[in-house]
Design a protein around this motif. Structure first.
Motif, mmCIF file in Angstrom:
data_model
loop_
_atom_site.group_PDB
_atom_site.id
_atom_site.type_symbol
_atom_site.label_atom_id
_atom_site.label_comp_id
_atom_site.label_asym_id
_atom_site.label_seq_id
_atom_site.Cartn_x
_atom_site.Cartn_y
_atom_site.Cartn_z
ATOM 1 N N UNK A 64 -20.350 -17.619 -9.458
ATOM 2 C CA UNK A 64 -20.609 -17.300 -8.055
ATOM 3 C C UNK A 64 -20.824 -15.804 -7.854
ATOM 4 N N UNK A 65 -20.071 -14.984 -8.575
ATOM 5 C CA UNK A 65 -20.270 -13.542 -8.460
ATOM 6 C C UNK A 65 -21.630 -13.125 -9.009
ATOM 7 N N UNK A 66 -22.053 -13.747 -10.095
ATOM 8 C CA UNK A 66 -23.367 -13.415 -10.647
ATOM 9 C C UNK A 66 -24.494 -13.830 -9.707
ATOM 10 N N UNK A 67 -24.246 -14.865 -8.910
ATOM 11 C CA UNK A 67 -25.255 -15.332 -7.945
ATOM 12 C C UNK A 67 -25.171 -14.607 -6.602
ATOM 13 N N UNK A 68 -24.322 -13.589 -6.498
ATOM 14 C CA UNK A 68 -24.150 -12.841 -5.243
ATOM 15 C C UNK A 68 -23.724 -13.762 -4.100
ATOM 16 N N UNK A 70 -20.916 -13.682 -2.640
ATOM 17 C CA UNK A 70 -20.026 -12.959 -1.719
ATOM 18 C C UNK A 70 -20.671 -11.626 -1.363
ATOM 19 N N UNK A 71 -21.543 -11.595 -0.367
ATOM 20 C CA UNK A 71 -22.217 -10.328 -0.014
ATOM 21 C C UNK A 71 -21.249 -9.246 0.453
ATOM 22 N N UNK A 72 -20.071 -9.626 0.950
ATOM 23 C CA UNK A 72 -19.127 -8.615 1.421
ATOM 24 C C UNK A 72 -18.594 -7.754 0.285
ATOM 25 N N UNK A 73 -18.709 -8.226 -0.954
ATOM 26 C CA UNK A 73 -18.230 -7.455 -2.099
ATOM 27 C C UNK A 73 -19.279 -6.472 -2.611
ATOM 28 N N UNK A 74 -20.464 -6.489 -2.056
ATOM 29 C CA UNK A 74 -21.535 -5.583 -2.485
ATOM 30 C C UNK A 74 -21.456 -4.283 -1.688
ATOM 31 N N UNK A 75 -20.476 -3.477 -2.006
ATOM 32 C CA UNK A 75 -20.305 -2.201 -1.301
ATOM 33 C C UNK A 75 -20.015 -1.097 -2.316
ATOM 34 N N UNK A 80 -23.827 -1.505 -7.921
ATOM 35 C CA UNK A 80 -23.017 -0.308 -8.122
ATOM 36 C C UNK A 80 -21.819 -0.629 -9.008
ATOM 37 N N UNK A 81 -21.539 0.249 -9.972
ATOM 38 C CA UNK A 81 -20.415 0.031 -10.884
ATOM 39 C C UNK A 81 -19.071 0.118 -10.175
ATOM 40 N N UNK A 82 -19.028 0.743 -9.006
ATOM 41 C CA UNK A 82 -17.783 0.879 -8.263
ATOM 42 C C UNK A 82 -17.620 -0.198 -7.197
ATOM 43 N N UNK A 83 -18.547 -1.117 -7.112
ATOM 44 C CA UNK A 83 -18.455 -2.168 -6.096
ATOM 45 C C UNK A 83 -17.420 -3.210 -6.508
ATOM 46 N N UNK A 85 -17.712 -6.278 -6.464
ATOM 47 C CA UNK A 85 -18.387 -7.351 -7.211
ATOM 48 C C UNK A 85 -18.406 -7.052 -8.701
ATOM 49 N N UNK A 86 -18.806 -5.861 -9.095
ATOM 50 C CA UNK A 86 -18.866 -5.512 -10.512
ATOM 51 C C UNK A 86 -17.469 -5.416 -11.123
ATOM 52 N N UNK A 87 -16.492 -4.989 -10.337
ATOM 53 C CA UNK A 87 -15.118 -4.914 -10.855
ATOM 54 C C UNK A 87 -14.583 -6.312 -11.150
ATOM 55 N N UNK A 88 -14.819 -7.259 -10.238
ATOM 56 C CA UNK A 88 -14.325 -8.617 -10.455
ATOM 57 C C UNK A 88 -15.126 -9.347 -11.535
ATOM 58 N N UNK A 89 -16.373 -8.983 -11.719
ATOM 59 C CA UNK A 89 -17.127 -9.547 -12.845
ATOM 60 C C UNK A 89 -16.497 -9.129 -14.167
ATOM 61 N N UNK A 90 -16.068 -7.873 -14.251
ATOM 62 C CA UNK A 90 -15.395 -7.404 -15.464
ATOM 63 C C UNK A 90 -14.052 -8.103 -15.657
ATOM 64 N N UNK A 91 -13.305 -8.282 -14.565
ATOM 65 C CA UNK A 91 -12.006 -8.963 -14.677
ATOM 66 C C UNK A 91 -12.192 -10.403 -15.140
ATOM 67 N N UNK A 92 -13.143 -11.103 -14.540
ATOM 68 C CA UNK A 92 -13.404 -12.489 -14.940
ATOM 69 C C UNK A 92 -13.862 -12.571 -16.392
ATOM 70 N N UNK A 93 -14.700 -11.641 -16.803
ATOM 71 C CA UNK A 93 -15.195 -11.663 -18.181
ATOM 72 C C UNK A 93 -14.064 -11.443 -19.177
#
Length: 267
Positions: A64-68, A70-75, A80-83, A85-93
């Motif tokens: 779901x994160x890869x498919x965007x 949750x638009x609210x996480x795109x900040x 952006x590496x500090x968003x 979304x990218x932080x939770x992608x790393x945690x999930x991975x």
């Protein structure tokens, strides 16, 4: 008309034809569901169930994160590496990598053992060593691998051409052994990239490549074992309906016996 032929025709007419397509009560989905719930209550079943649910949950979140989703996480932006979304992608991975390491590293000793037996089977010089190694592999994987009870025969022999039966093809053992071993090796490569690099300097192709290859080889080996196990179980449960002889075709009835005495046909 002869009395014996009349008796045979009456037996054939009134003898019910046995049905071999009757479904066993154990094959119903209610019984299968009960067996599954009883299995989940065992220690091994509970651990496997929790492990599978974790993979499904964290894998679904990553998808779901890869498919965007949750638009609210795109900040400030989705890439952006500090968003968040990218932080939770790393945690999930990282969590999925740790879950995959449980099976990839935990089953590695048994997979290396199978690979050693495979090498003795395929690469040994003497026929006795090859037969012993194959027998050991068949014993280890006896729940799905059905070995022929006869020794290996030359390909041009008549007996080897006439007796092709239910034993499992040997290439399936090759596929399972190599698939499991490659899964552990690819998991090592994935762990190296996940732990030696951080999310800022890790190659973008590494995670997807090794996850996809590891899942592909493990899935191929697992599907092969599952299909072969079903085939072996089906063959053992239904060895053949031709072995069942109906009563109307009993030789003692049709052919007669020494104790048979015809009855006078009184008008």
């Amino acid at each position: 008309m002869d009395v014996r032929s009349i008796a045979n025709s009456s037996l054939t007419e009134y003898q019910p034809t046995p049905s071999y397509n009757t479904k066993s009560p154990e094959d119903t989905w209610q019984n299968k569901l009960r067996k599954f719930f009883r299995w989940t209550c065992t220690p091994m079943g509970a651990c496997i169930t929790i492990y599978g649910l974790n993979i499904v949950a964290w894998g679904g979140m990553l998808f779901l994160l890869m498919c965007n989703a949750a638009p609210a996480m795109c900040h400030p932006s989705c890439d952006s590496l500090e968003s968040p979304r990218r932080i939770w992608i790393e945690i999930d991975s990282q969590i999925l990598n740790a879950l995959f390491c449980v099976t990839g590293f935990g089953l590695a000793p048994w997979r290396i053992r199978d690979f050693y037996r495979w090498c003795c089977w395929r690469l040994a010089r003497s026929d006795a060593s090859r037969r012993n190694a194959l027998a050991r592999l068949a014993e280890i994987h006896q729940n799905w691998f059905l070995q022929s009870e006869e020794p290996e025969l030359p390909r041009n022999s008549k007996q080897s051409q006439t007796k092709r039966a239910t034993p499992t093809p040997r290439w399936k053992m090759d596929l399972v052994v190599w698939g499991n071993l490659l899964n552990s090796l690819l998991q090592v490569c994935l762990a190296v990239f996940m732990w030696a690099f951080n999310r800022f300097n890790r190659p973008s192709w590494a995670t997807g490549l090794f996850v996809g290859l590891a899942c592909a080889v493990a899935g191929l080996a697992g599907i092969t074992m599952w299909l072969e196990k079903k085939r072996v179980q089906k063959a053992s449960e239904h060895p053949g309906a031709l072995l069942l002889i109906p009563r109307a075709t009993d030789p003692a009835i049709l052919g007669g016996s020494a104790d048979y005495t015809p009855v006078d046909n009184k008008p």
